[in-house]
Design an enzyme around this catalytic site. Structure first.
Site, PDB file in Angstrom:
ATOM      1  N   ASP A  83      35.162  -2.217  13.288  1.00 51.01           N
ATOM      2  CA  ASP A  83      34.798  -1.506  14.515  1.00 51.01           C
ATOM      3  C   ASP A  83      33.909  -0.323  14.191  1.00 51.01           C
ATOM      4  O   ASP A  83      34.170   0.433  13.245  1.00 51.01           O
ATOM      5  CB  ASP A  83      36.051  -1.008  15.242  1.00 51.01           C
ATOM      6  CG  ASP A  83      35.686  -0.168  16.452  1.00 51.01           C
ATOM      7  OD1 ASP A  83      35.190  -0.741  17.444  1.00 51.01           O
ATOM      8  OD2 ASP A  83      35.861   1.066  16.395  1.00 51.01           O
ATOM      9  N   TYR A 135      29.309   7.471  15.901  1.00 50.48           N
ATOM     10  CA  TYR A 135      29.791   7.798  14.561  1.00 50.48           C
ATOM     11  C   TYR A 135      28.610   8.070  13.630  1.00 50.48           C
ATOM     12  O   TYR A 135      27.988   7.166  13.086  1.00 50.48           O
ATOM     13  CB  TYR A 135      30.648   6.666  13.987  1.00 50.48           C
ATOM     14  CG  TYR A 135      31.822   6.248  14.849  1.00 50.48           C
ATOM     15  CD1 TYR A 135      32.362   7.091  15.820  1.00 50.48           C
ATOM     16  CD2 TYR A 135      32.402   5.001  14.678  1.00 50.48           C
ATOM     17  CE1 TYR A 135      33.428   6.701  16.597  1.00 50.48           C
ATOM     18  CE2 TYR A 135      33.485   4.605  15.454  1.00 50.48           C
ATOM     19  CZ  TYR A 135      33.990   5.456  16.415  1.00 50.48           C
ATOM     20  OH  TYR A 135      35.058   5.068  17.193  1.00 50.48           O
ATOM     21  N   LYS A 159      30.190   0.029  20.451  1.00 48.79           N
ATOM     22  CA  LYS A 159      30.448   0.708  21.716  1.00 48.79           C
ATOM     23  C   LYS A 159      29.144   1.059  22.432  1.00 48.79           C
ATOM     24  O   LYS A 159      28.082   1.141  21.799  1.00 48.79           O
ATOM     25  CB  LYS A 159      31.287   1.970  21.462  1.00 48.79           C
ATOM     26  CG  LYS A 159      32.592   1.634  20.736  1.00 48.79           C
ATOM     27  CD  LYS A 159      33.430   2.841  20.448  1.00 48.79           C
ATOM     28  CE  LYS A 159      34.673   2.441  19.678  1.00 48.79           C
ATOM     29  NZ  LYS A 159      34.364   2.102  18.269  1.00 48.79           N
TER      30      LYS A 159
END
Length: 332
Positions: free
Chosen positions: A46, A51, A77
């Site tokens: 993931d 990030y 995401k």
């Protein structure tokens, strides 16, 4: 349960560490971490544009490029687009970044653009799961209702995620959040497949038991547990949900430690295994920024924990009676 995406291994690798959360990670260490995960049998990874402003996605793309695409499950995401920005927007808790800054965008066009950009960084033609990221009051504050209305509206993220699932750009979708309320609303308004819920179902907190987990079960949705250590807190760290732990939280952890010590149990192992006993939970994804961290997580997942330990947690009120526990049938 109706599962449109590839099955997920019960232990996954969360990508915050590969995005330089709290400390810098080298590209070599990032690749070694993913390789160690693979060797440990982990096939669920993931990541997110947030990030490290694309750093985590870029590193996953590099590390997984030589792996057969059919052999692993990958999620990323949407909800933040990355736009060029020198030298790169560094925002806590991340200490590194690629040369981009983050722009919130929960519109349908915005999430499609975000996903297409992610596919470029990952060098992939599709992702298995896409989560609408941080569409939650804790992340958005007073602007939450505004952004949620956009996401749930006729030209918003939810509708576009369904379209992209139909097109095959993604195989499943949901929310990646730290609170349960947006998940409940998404289930009522649309057709999500899976949620990444961080920090809410752990040995410190079990709020999803009351409403979210039963609704997921009735709708055929799954949950991936992020932050099973509550930002490293249950593994001995000083942070809880990315903030310094409160005295009450420290006291709760001490009570858990005392029970664990009486039963000869490694508390981080119990923290990692706890959530997996619930039938709607598909996987848990602790972060890891090095191969050694990854190997330790894989070992913790396999340590045998006596049923008496779990029973003691219930007896002392540290977990609720109705919580499914490893080796113990839920009370109905």
């Amino acid at each position: 349960m109706n599962q449109r995406y590839r099955p997920i291994t019960r232990l996954g690798l969360g990508g915050t560490g590969l995005g330089d959360m709290y400390h810098t990670t080298t590209d070599e260490d990032a690749k070694a971490t993913v390789d160690a995960a693979w060797e440990a049998g982990i096939r669920y990874f993931d990541t997110a544009p947030h990030y490290g402003a694309g750093l985590s996605e870029h590193r996953f793309g590099q590390a997984l490029r030589r792996r057969a695409r059919a052999d692993y499950t990958l999620s990323t995401k949407v909800g933040r687009r990355l736009v060029p920005h020198l030298p790169g927007e560094i925002t806590a808790p991340f200490v590194g970044a690629l040369p981009f800054k983050r722009v919130l965008d929960y519109s349908g066009a915005g999430v499609r653009r975000a996903l297409e950009d992610s596919l470029q960084r990952l060098a992939l033609g599709h992702v298995d799961i896409a989560y609408v990221h941080d569409l939650s009051p804790d992340a958005l504050g007073d602007t939450f209702e505004h952004h949620f209305a956009i996401a749930a509206g006729p030209s918003g993220a939810f509708q576009e995620m369904v379209k992209m699932r139909e097109e095959g750009l993604i195989k499943g979708w949901g929310l990646g959040v730290n609170t349960i309320e947006p998940c409940l609303r998404a289930l009522q308004l649309s057709d999500p497949d899976i949620f990444l819920l961080a920090g809410r179902y752990t040995l410190m907190e079990t709020t999803p038991l009351a409403s979210l987990f039963p609704l997921c079960a009735s709708r055929g949705a799954h949950v991936v547990l992020g932050g099973p250590f509550n930002s490293g807190f249950l593994a001995g760290g000083a942070h809880y949900d990315y903030m310094p732990a409160s005295p009450a939280q420290i006291e709760h952890r001490e009570r858990l430690r005392q029970v664990a010590a009486r039963h000869g149990v490694d508390l981080p192992a119990a923290a990692l295994q706890f959530g997996m006993a619930h039938p709607v939970v598909a996987a848990t994804i602790p972060g890891a920024s090095s191969a050694s961290h990854l190997k330790r997580n894989a070992t913790l997942m396999e340590i045998e924990i006596p049923v008496a330990f779990w029973e003691a947690l219930v007896a002392e009120g540290l977990v609720p009676q109705e919580a499914p526990l490893p080796g113990r049938k839920p009370v109905v």
